[in-house]
Write a protein that holds these residues in place. Structure first.
Motif, PDB file in Angstrom:
ATOM      1  N   PHE A   7     -12.042  17.286  15.146  1.00  0.00           N
ATOM      2  CA  PHE A   7     -11.752  15.872  15.352  1.00  0.00           C
ATOM      3  C   PHE A   7     -11.917  15.508  16.822  1.00  0.00           C
ATOM      4  O   PHE A   7     -11.590  16.297  17.714  1.00  0.00           O
ATOM      5  CB  PHE A   7     -10.327  15.550  14.896  1.00  0.00           C
ATOM      6  N   ALA A   8     -12.397  14.286  17.042  1.00  0.00           N
ATOM      7  CA  ALA A   8     -12.555  13.804  18.408  1.00  0.00           C
ATOM      8  C   ALA A   8     -11.206  13.647  19.090  1.00  0.00           C
ATOM      9  O   ALA A   8     -11.069  13.888  20.297  1.00  0.00           O
ATOM     10  CB  ALA A   8     -13.304  12.478  18.411  1.00  0.00           C
ATOM     11  N   ALA A   9     -10.186  13.236  18.326  1.00  0.00           N
ATOM     12  CA  ALA A   9      -8.865  12.997  18.901  1.00  0.00           C
ATOM     13  C   ALA A   9      -7.821  12.951  17.793  1.00  0.00           C
ATOM     14  O   ALA A   9      -8.145  12.779  16.617  1.00  0.00           O
ATOM     15  CB  ALA A   9      -8.862  11.691  19.689  1.00  0.00           C
ATOM     16  N   PHE A  10      -6.558  13.093  18.205  1.00  0.00           N
ATOM     17  CA  PHE A  10      -5.415  12.962  17.309  1.00  0.00           C
ATOM     18  C   PHE A  10      -4.663  11.680  17.658  1.00  0.00           C
ATOM     19  O   PHE A  10      -4.405  11.399  18.837  1.00  0.00           O
ATOM     20  CB  PHE A  10      -4.458  14.149  17.458  1.00  0.00           C
ATOM     21  N   LEU A  11      -4.295  10.920  16.634  1.00  0.00           N
ATOM     22  CA  LEU A  11      -3.518   9.690  16.798  1.00  0.00           C
ATOM     23  C   LEU A  11      -2.178   9.871  16.094  1.00  0.00           C
ATOM     24  O   LEU A  11      -2.140  10.124  14.886  1.00  0.00           O
ATOM     25  CB  LEU A  11      -4.273   8.499  16.206  1.00  0.00           C
ATOM     26  N   PHE A  12      -1.091   9.732  16.828  1.00  0.00           N
ATOM     27  CA  PHE A  12       0.243   9.990  16.295  1.00  0.00           C
ATOM     28  C   PHE A  12       1.051   8.708  16.159  1.00  0.00           C
ATOM     29  O   PHE A  12       1.212   7.956  17.131  1.00  0.00           O
ATOM     30  CB  PHE A  12       1.027  10.933  17.230  1.00  0.00           C
ATOM     31  N   ASP A  13       1.578   8.472  14.964  1.00  0.00           N
ATOM     32  CA  ASP A  13       2.681   7.536  14.823  1.00  0.00           C
ATOM     33  C   ASP A  13       3.862   8.131  15.601  1.00  0.00           C
ATOM     34  O   ASP A  13       3.847   9.315  15.960  1.00  0.00           O
ATOM     35  CB  ASP A  13       3.017   7.378  13.336  1.00  0.00           C
ATOM     36  N   MET A  14       4.906   7.360  15.844  1.00  0.00           N
ATOM     37  CA  MET A  14       6.038   7.875  16.620  1.00  0.00           C
ATOM     38  C   MET A  14       7.259   8.145  15.745  1.00  0.00           C
ATOM     39  O   MET A  14       7.615   9.295  15.490  1.00  0.00           O
ATOM     40  CB  MET A  14       6.404   6.902  17.745  1.00  0.00           C
ATOM     41  N   ASP A  15       7.918   7.077  15.267  1.00  0.00           N
ATOM     42  CA  ASP A  15       9.160   7.257  14.509  1.00  0.00           C
ATOM     43  C   ASP A  15       8.887   7.972  13.190  1.00  0.00           C
ATOM     44  O   ASP A  15       8.064   7.519  12.390  1.00  0.00           O
ATOM     45  CB  ASP A  15       9.811   5.898  14.247  1.00  0.00           C
ATOM     46  N   GLY A  16       9.577   9.079  12.973  1.00  0.00           N
ATOM     47  CA  GLY A  16       9.400   9.845  11.749  1.00  0.00           C
ATOM     48  C   GLY A  16       8.255  10.832  11.813  1.00  0.00           C
ATOM     49  O   GLY A  16       8.118  11.674  10.928  1.00  0.00           O
ATOM     50  N   THR A  17       7.432  10.718  12.863  1.00  0.00           N
ATOM     51  CA  THR A  17       6.269  11.588  13.009  1.00  0.00           C
ATOM     52  C   THR A  17       6.408  12.502  14.218  1.00  0.00           C
ATOM     53  O   THR A  17       6.159  13.710  14.130  1.00  0.00           O
ATOM     54  CB  THR A  17       4.986  10.747  13.130  1.00  0.00           C
ATOM     55  N   LEU A  18       6.817  11.947  15.357  1.00  0.00           N
ATOM     56  CA  LEU A  18       7.105  12.747  16.545  1.00  0.00           C
ATOM     57  C   LEU A  18       8.594  12.824  16.833  1.00  0.00           C
ATOM     58  O   LEU A  18       9.070  13.804  17.405  1.00  0.00           O
ATOM     59  CB  LEU A  18       6.390  12.151  17.768  1.00  0.00           C
ATOM     60  N   ILE A  19       9.333  11.779  16.455  1.00  0.00           N
ATOM     61  CA  ILE A  19      10.778  11.769  16.667  1.00  0.00           C
ATOM     62  C   ILE A  19      11.491  11.375  15.381  1.00  0.00           C
ATOM     63  O   ILE A  19      10.924  10.712  14.520  1.00  0.00           O
ATOM     64  CB  ILE A  19      11.188  10.798  17.792  1.00  0.00           C
ATOM     65  N   ASN A  20      12.735  11.806  15.287  1.00  0.00           N
ATOM     66  CA  ASN A  20      13.598  11.380  14.187  1.00  0.00           C
ATOM     67  C   ASN A  20      14.573  10.349  14.746  1.00  0.00           C
ATOM     68  O   ASN A  20      15.501  10.686  15.475  1.00  0.00           O
ATOM     69  CB  ASN A  20      14.355  12.572  13.600  1.00  0.00           C
TER      70      ASN A  20
END
Length: 221
Positions: A7-20
């Motif tokens: 993949f060229a890049a990763f796109l992250f949601d925040m709430d529930g995905t990186l933090i609780n």
């Protein structure tokens, strides 16, 4: 798990995905829902992954100004950061990525996103797409398309990490691949996409072009 895919890049949601941040968000929204006479138990599952103004607008409550109420909710959420923590392994995983190859794409306003990230110890990326950066929130694809474009790539070449149905739908509409994070789900989300409960079980490899592939961590607990 995406065997052979890069993949060229990763796109992250925040709430529930990186933090609780569920406890904080549901305290604030639960109080708001009670004040407006809503069925709290039925209402709270609808708030996740969607911009506040769109959640409130969809209710069509008589005499309620969605913009004003969203501003009040933002202040209340910014004042309640208790119990916000990273998803297992998220910080180490983000720190392993080339900084020009990932972004955070959240439905939270920028100020709230930065406050929550600071509490949870999440590094601030070079590209952060927040609620105010798009005219249409998730499930519209605009936010992920914008995040990819700001990194210099097409969303169709990116992998999106998401936890909520609205965000998954947005990623699909953008043509991106999807990894579902089940860490905050009481029951695993029914999905056709690959899913993990945290980041401890995955690592990365980077090729000579800078494209990123996932690989399992065999020594993960």
């Amino acid at each position: 798990m995406f065997a052979g895919r890069k993949f060229a890049a990763f796109l992250f949601d925040m709430d529930g995905t990186l933090i609780n941040s569920i406890a904080s968000a549901e305290r604030v929204w639960g109080d708001w829902a009670r004040r407006h006479g809503l069925d709290v138990a039925a209402f709270l599952p609808t708030i996740h992954g969607v911009r506040a103004i769109e959640t409130i607008t969809a209710l069509a409550l008589p005499g309620v100004d969605p913009g004003h109420e969203a501003d009040l909710l933002l202040k209340a959420e910014a004042d309640d950061l208790d119990g916000i923590v990273q998803i297992a392994g998220a910080v180490a995983f983000l720190n392993s990525l080339p900084p020009e190859r990932w972004a955070i794409v959240t439905s939270a306003p920028r100020s709230l996103a930065l406050a929550r990230m600071k509490v949870a110890g999440i590094p601030v990326p070079a590209v952060l797409v927040a609620a105010e950066d798009v005219s249409r929130g998730k499930p519209a694809p605009d936010c992920f398309q914008l995040g990819a474009r700001r990194l210099g790539f097409d969303a169709r070449d990116c992998l999106v990490f998401e936890d909520a149905p609205a965000g998954i739908a947005a990623a699909e509409a953008a043509g991106a691949s999807v990894m579902v994070i089940n860490a905050t789900h009481q029951h695993p989300l029914a999905t056709q996409h690959a899913a993990i409960s945290g980041y401890d079980a995955i690592g990365i490899t980077v090729d000579e072009r800078g494209w990123v592939a996932l690989e399992p961590q065999r020594n993960a607990a």
